[in-house]
Scaffold this motif. Sequence first.
Motif, PDB file in Angstrom:
ATOM      1  N   ILE A   1      31.536  19.054  49.619  1.00 16.65           N
ATOM      2  CA  ILE A   1      32.152  20.166  50.710  1.00 16.65           C
ATOM      3  C   ILE A   1      32.490  21.716  49.991  1.00 16.65           C
ATOM      4  CG2 ILE A   1      33.815  21.018  52.267  1.00 16.65           C
ATOM      5  CD1 ILE A   1      33.871  17.620  52.730  1.00 16.65           C
ATOM      6  N   GLU A   2      31.793  22.608  50.153  1.00 18.95           N
ATOM      7  CA  GLU A   2      32.248  23.863  49.256  1.00 18.95           C
ATOM      8  C   GLU A   2      32.378  25.079  49.980  1.00 18.95           C
ATOM      9  OE1 GLU A   2      27.515  24.543  48.421  1.00 18.95           O
ATOM     10  OE2 GLU A   2      28.941  24.600  46.705  1.00 18.95           O
ATOM     11  N   THR A   3      32.667  24.730  51.358  1.00 13.51           N
ATOM     12  CA  THR A   3      32.626  26.208  52.184  1.00 13.51           C
ATOM     13  C   THR A   3      34.221  26.113  52.710  1.00 13.51           C
ATOM     14  OG1 THR A   3      31.882  25.082  54.033  1.00 13.51           O
ATOM     15  CG2 THR A   3      30.281  26.608  52.934  1.00 13.51           C
ATOM     16  N   THR A   4      34.940  25.428  52.435  1.00 11.65           N
ATOM     17  CA  THR A   4      36.289  25.424  52.810  1.00 11.65           C
ATOM     18  C   THR A   4      37.233  25.876  51.869  1.00 11.65           C
ATOM     19  OG1 THR A   4      36.582  23.179  51.976  1.00 11.65           O
ATOM     20  CG2 THR A   4      36.188  23.176  54.122  1.00 11.65           C
ATOM     21  N   PHE A   5      36.890  26.953  51.246  1.00  5.71           N
ATOM     22  CA  PHE A   5      37.475  27.870  50.487  1.00  5.71           C
ATOM     23  C   PHE A   5      38.601  28.766  50.995  1.00  5.71           C
ATOM     24  CE2 PHE A   5      33.385  28.353  47.634  1.00  5.71           C
ATOM     25  CZ  PHE A   5      33.521  27.075  47.384  1.00  5.71           C
ATOM     26  N   PRO A   6      39.771  28.397  50.536  1.00  4.54           N
ATOM     27  CA  PRO A   6      40.798  29.341  50.771  1.00  4.54           C
ATOM     28  C   PRO A   6      40.646  30.406  49.931  1.00  4.54           C
ATOM     29  CG  PRO A   6      41.819  27.741  49.409  1.00  4.54           C
ATOM     30  CD  PRO A   6      40.421  27.497  49.653  1.00  4.54           C
ATOM     31  N   GLU A   7      41.115  31.733  49.883  1.00  2.95           N
ATOM     32  CA  GLU A   7      41.340  32.578  49.052  1.00  2.95           C
ATOM     33  C   GLU A   7      42.499  32.482  48.071  1.00  2.95           C
ATOM     34  OE1 GLU A   7      39.803  37.403  49.045  1.00  2.95           O
ATOM     35  OE2 GLU A   7      39.290  35.941  50.955  1.00  2.95           O
ATOM     36  N   LYS A   8      42.194  32.256  47.032  1.00  7.68           N
ATOM     37  CA  LYS A   8      43.742  31.944  46.101  1.00  7.68           C
ATOM     38  C   LYS A   8      43.918  33.533  45.626  1.00  7.68           C
ATOM     39  CE  LYS A   8      42.763  27.374  44.657  1.00  7.68           C
ATOM     40  NZ  LYS A   8      42.385  26.277  43.508  1.00  7.68           N
ATOM     41  N   PRO A   9      45.347  33.545  45.428  1.00  9.21           N
ATOM     42  CA  PRO A   9      45.814  34.986  44.861  1.00  9.21           C
ATOM     43  C   PRO A   9      45.118  35.291  43.463  1.00  9.21           C
ATOM     44  CG  PRO A   9      47.520  33.207  44.630  1.00  9.21           C
ATOM     45  CD  PRO A   9      46.372  32.674  45.375  1.00  9.21           C
ATOM     46  N   ILE A  10      45.160  36.680  43.104  1.00 11.11           N
ATOM     47  CA  ILE A  10      44.788  37.116  41.737  1.00 11.11           C
ATOM     48  C   ILE A  10      45.805  37.552  41.017  1.00 11.11           C
ATOM     49  CG2 ILE A  10      43.156  38.619  40.879  1.00 11.11           C
ATOM     50  CD1 ILE A  10      41.620  36.794  42.332  1.00 11.11           C
ATOM     51  N   VAL A  11      45.698  37.134  39.546  1.00 16.64           N
ATOM     52  CA  VAL A  11      47.057  37.668  38.916  1.00 16.64           C
ATOM     53  C   VAL A  11      46.424  39.025  38.142  1.00 16.64           C
ATOM     54  CG1 VAL A  11      48.015  37.129  36.640  1.00 16.64           C
ATOM     55  CG2 VAL A  11      47.196  35.280  37.960  1.00 16.64           C
ATOM     56  N   PRO A  12      47.347  39.948  38.714  1.00 16.85           N
ATOM     57  CA  PRO A  12      47.167  41.246  38.039  1.00 16.85           C
ATOM     58  C   PRO A  12      46.988  41.261  36.565  1.00 16.85           C
ATOM     59  CG  PRO A  12      49.282  41.416  39.152  1.00 16.85           C
ATOM     60  CD  PRO A  12      48.573  39.925  39.107  1.00 16.85           C
ATOM     61  N   MET A  13      45.818  42.078  36.262  1.00 16.92           N
ATOM     62  CA  MET A  13      45.478  42.350  34.890  1.00 16.92           C
ATOM     63  C   MET A  13      46.859  42.443  34.016  1.00 16.92           C
ATOM     64  SD  MET A  13      42.647  41.713  33.314  1.00 16.92           S
ATOM     65  CE  MET A  13      42.086  42.026  31.714  1.00 16.92           C
ATOM     66  N   LYS A  14      47.815  43.297  34.615  1.00 19.37           N
ATOM     67  CA  LYS A  14      48.834  44.003  33.672  1.00 19.37           C
ATOM     68  C   LYS A  14      49.888  42.624  33.243  1.00 19.37           C
ATOM     69  CE  LYS A  14      52.027  45.123  37.587  1.00 19.37           C
ATOM     70  NZ  LYS A  14      52.824  43.738  37.504  1.00 19.37           N
ATOM     71  N   ASP A  15      49.538  41.499  34.020  1.00 16.75           N
ATOM     72  CA  ASP A  15      50.370  40.297  33.580  1.00 16.75           C
ATOM     73  C   ASP A  15      49.737  39.392  32.778  1.00 16.75           C
ATOM     74  OD1 ASP A  15      52.427  41.383  35.485  1.00 16.75           O
ATOM     75  OD2 ASP A  15      51.724  39.967  37.217  1.00 16.75           O
ATOM     76  N   ARG A  16      48.485  39.653  32.512  1.00 13.01           N
ATOM     77  CA  ARG A  16      47.655  39.076  31.503  1.00 13.01           C
ATOM     78  C   ARG A  16      48.136  38.858  30.150  1.00 13.01           C
ATOM     79  NH1 ARG A  16      45.160  35.083  30.813  1.00 13.01           N
ATOM     80  NH2 ARG A  16      44.271  36.067  29.041  1.00 13.01           N
ATOM     81  N   ILE A  17      48.282  37.615  29.455  1.00 17.08           N
ATOM     82  CA  ILE A  17      48.830  37.581  28.033  1.00 17.08           C
ATOM     83  C   ILE A  17      47.600  37.289  27.066  1.00 17.08           C
ATOM     84  CG2 ILE A  17      50.190  36.284  26.643  1.00 17.08           C
ATOM     85  CD1 ILE A  17      52.447  36.303  28.965  1.00 17.08           C
ATOM     86  N   SER A  18      47.624  37.877  26.345  1.00 17.65           N
ATOM     87  CA  SER A  18      46.617  37.297  25.133  1.00 17.65           C
ATOM     88  C   SER A  18      47.245  38.103  23.786  1.00 17.65           C
ATOM     89  CB  SER A  18      45.256  37.951  25.635  1.00 17.65           C
ATOM     90  OG  SER A  18      45.075  39.199  25.342  1.00 17.65           O
ATOM     91  N   ARG A  19      46.189  37.677  22.840  1.00 18.61           N
ATOM     92  CA  ARG A  19      46.351  38.751  21.506  1.00 18.61           C
ATOM     93  C   ARG A  19      45.366  39.943  21.687  1.00 18.61           C
ATOM     94  NH1 ARG A  19      45.624  35.157  16.400  1.00 18.61           N
ATOM     95  NH2 ARG A  19      43.657  34.127  17.533  1.00 18.61           N
ATOM     96  N   PHE A  20      45.877  40.790  20.931  1.00 22.68           N
ATOM     97  CA  PHE A  20      44.858  42.143  20.930  1.00 22.68           C
ATOM     98  C   PHE A  20      44.627  42.537  19.694  1.00 22.68           C
ATOM     99  CE2 PHE A  20      46.670  42.392  25.128  1.00 22.68           C
ATOM    100  CZ  PHE A  20      45.752  43.404  25.723  1.00 22.68           C
ATOM    101  N   TYR A  21      43.399  43.083  19.451  1.00 25.80           N
ATOM    102  CA  TYR A  21      42.993  43.540  18.201  1.00 25.80           C
ATOM    103  C   TYR A  21      42.806  45.183  18.480  1.00 25.80           C
ATOM    104  CZ  TYR A  21      38.831  45.499  15.507  1.00 25.80           C
ATOM    105  OH  TYR A  21      37.879  46.289  15.005  1.00 25.80           O
ATOM    106  N   VAL A  22      43.237  45.844  17.587  1.00 23.30           N
ATOM    107  CA  VAL A  22      43.285  47.354  17.469  1.00 23.30           C
ATOM    108  C   VAL A  22      42.575  47.928  16.463  1.00 23.30           C
ATOM    109  CG1 VAL A  22      44.732  49.479  18.007  1.00 23.30           C
ATOM    110  CG2 VAL A  22      45.745  47.282  18.849  1.00 23.30           C
ATOM    111  N   ARG A  23      41.776  48.938  16.413  1.00 25.53           N
ATOM    112  CA  ARG A  23      41.565  49.652  15.331  1.00 25.53           C
ATOM    113  C   ARG A  23      41.784  50.979  15.410  1.00 25.53           C
ATOM    114  NH1 ARG A  23      36.469  52.237  14.098  1.00 25.53           N
ATOM    115  NH2 ARG A  23      35.356  51.107  16.061  1.00 25.53           N
ATOM    116  N   MET A  24      42.552  51.702  14.439  1.00 27.29           N
ATOM    117  CA  MET A  24      43.160  53.052  14.526  1.00 27.29           C
ATOM    118  C   MET A  24      42.685  53.749  13.177  1.00 27.29           C
ATOM    119  SD  MET A  24      46.925  52.588  15.212  1.00 27.29           S
ATOM    120  CE  MET A  24      47.114  51.020  15.845  1.00 27.29           C
TER     121      MET A  24
END
Lengths: 432, 432
Positions: free
Chosen positions: B333-356
């Motif tokens: 069964i694959e059509t009984t999907f609820p729509e799960k909430p989306i985490v906003p990008m601003k709350d995403r946590i990761s490491r970052f690479y920066v070149r300046m």
Amino acid sequence: MSKRQVINIGLLGLGTVGSGTLQIIQNNHDEIYKKTGTQIRITKALVRDLSRARSVSHEGVELTTDPAAVLNDPDIDIIVEVMGGTTLAKDFITTALKNGKYVVTANKDLMAQHGVELLNIAKQCQRNIYYEASVGGGIPLIRPLKHCLAGNKIKSVMGIINGTTNYILTQMTNEAKDFAEALAEAQAKGFAEQDPSSDVEGKDAAFKLAILASLAFNSKVNIADIYTESITEISVRDIMYAEELGFVIKLLAIGEESNTGLSLRVHPTLVPKDHPLASVQNEFNALYVEGDAVGEVMFYGRGAGALPTGSAIVADIIEVVRNINHEIENGIIETTFPEKPIVPMKDRISRFYVRMKAKDEPGVFGSVATAFGEEQISLDMILQNRRDYNVAEIVLVTHDVSEERFYRALDKIEKLGSIRNLSNVMRVLERG
Amino acid sequence: MSKRQVINIGLLGLGTVGSGTLQIIQNNHDEIYKKTGTQIRITKALVRDLSRARSVSHEGVELTTDPAAVLNDPDIDIIVEVMGGTTLAKDFITTALKNGKYVVTANKDLMAQHGVELLNIAKQCQRNIYYEASVGGGIPLIRPLKHCLAGNKIKSVMGIINGTTNYILTQMTNEAKDFAEALAEAQAKGFAEQDPSSDVEGKDAAFKLAILASLAFNSKVNIADIYTESITEISVRDIMYAEELGFVIKLLAIGEESNTGLSLRVHPTLVPKDHPLASVQNEFNALYVEGDAVGEVMFYGRGAGALPTGSAIVADIIEVVRNINHEIENGIIETTFPEKPIVPMKDRISRFYVRMKAKDEPGVFGSVATAFGEEQISLDMILQNRRDYNVAEIVLVTHDVSEERFYRALDKIEKLGSIRNLSNVMRVLERG
């Protein structure tokens, strides 16, 4: 179609894998219900010792030491065999099928040796046996070979399908540990048995290859037809030279089909560093498959452990539940196997790696090269850059040659007065 | 159960993938018959131009420009849609389902945008749509997510699922080519379209991620919820610095489920060299999945091409044949999907690479570090070893930080008088 509200499962065995299976069904019960529309419950488990403490809660599961209490229970539709061994397990599975139950098993020894016989019994009983968990732990291998690649003629399967030996070889490679040290560490970490012979001698991988090859090539495969070599002779020097030449050493289980038949073998192999199998580290497993349509595909993951193996068992259970709900007795036809001919090892063609010790005197390399030349064997790579106490170490990689011709040349070389010893010989995999 | 002697297929489209499918069914007809017990035949193909020369023999296949001739043919049970586009294809599939036919499609745009709607129509018609070929070419991905990992809660899927961008990035990495040169080469080799924007901007990968994430997380996924970044800003300097820090740069499509919802994104990512995704080269694709039971698994192979994609289509056809023979209308069964909430990008946590680029004067690095420090961002790796004409290039990798906090610090840094420009910013993947 009448969907069943509840389907009951009987476990044979409640050790590591049985507990993992129970735990997954408890934890993910709701998700599984959403996917199948049926409640899945483990109601009984056959155990050896009722009083033994268990690592997992078995509330609601009746433990019993009486096989008949599980196998003859009319409320049980699926028997999950996770007890191991081949004698009792074979009897129990046969009884279960005759009692109209579906069987899910993680038993590689049993399926490798008696798989075709048991699948035929299942067919007679209009039932089926599912054995995804018998090879590669949680990595989907059986189902992809049976279903996802069903449109392909499979040319070859090549796998790192024994986690113990891959752990040992990875430690020898990355930490320059010798075999004994790496084995002891693998034992301490629980990746190797106290008696590691079945793993290090390639027998465990051969059982798994028998199962994979029978599906890949639609042939009955006998364990006796699989050539095996152990990893015990590999030294850190071999690993170092392999590295210098652009390879890593892996224990590969290889099945190939050619016009003349099947070639089935498990042996240490020099794998080019840029081949996808080269980066499979430690206890991880992978199967690299070449099909005429799909090209190269690889399946990678944890080849053992309670939860990974339980994951494969639960996938099989869910497929059985689907089949019960839809009143299917069988899936893809897999018991009409002819027995395909086996290509003798002597006719196998590959490149070879040779490491030998020779007297450090003029003409030695010339006489080695001449011996190869007389058998029309040409050399691909040569290293001769380490000397101790008048002994030169010569490492070379041949171009493609049959095993027969290669070993004939090697016999001659061994008899040369200037050769102290042949330290090691391994086969070399072509670039992916 | 009455097994069908013959099952007829109608193709919508006879381009690259249609021809590959036809070729596989011709070449491997006997093997497929052995596995299914049914003769599979392509009897009709809808084409745009009857007179066009074809790369594959279509003897026995009636070509037509009339959709109804295929969709309404009562002798056809399976419609294979390989024409692409979303308007006509959607209409044709809907008609096919209403006419009682099963549908197999390779159409990623259609399934990503209208998949749930079409699967619901299929359910009403007691039929089903199979779409293994819509993502990852011949690599089994849909079936493993639906079936093999069905006992797992999936934590994350991470994939290299666009061959064009992986080819470009591999060439930039291995041959130090710049983006424009690598793109031109990919175009010359047929790995990139003349208008490459959908690939290089991450849109193609986003469509595929929508399909994979909906299956992995049992949620309806909207394309608009997927954050995408292009690879056009990546320079050879970034690749060189990444290498120095122990990473390779890949375009990853990532889906994760956490307590707060789903996070879905496609962006260039620094991948640790020892991660299995790091060694996926050129046009190859791979999907790395983490499940609560199975742990980490990876599926690797060719993500495009006539025969690989045809391999996936034929696997779907074989499943449909099984279902017709067993009179099943639907699978998991694959059509009984609820729509799960989306985490906003601003709350995403990761490491970052920066070149300046910064003025090469005392105190510059101190002011950069201070700006990060004020946002409680600590630094994991720092490189400052290249200077040209009084301009210092600073490269750093942060520890974990939310996007919101990171970009606040970066705003401050950009305004520092000593900073010439922020050359590039990328996210960094944790070790596998």
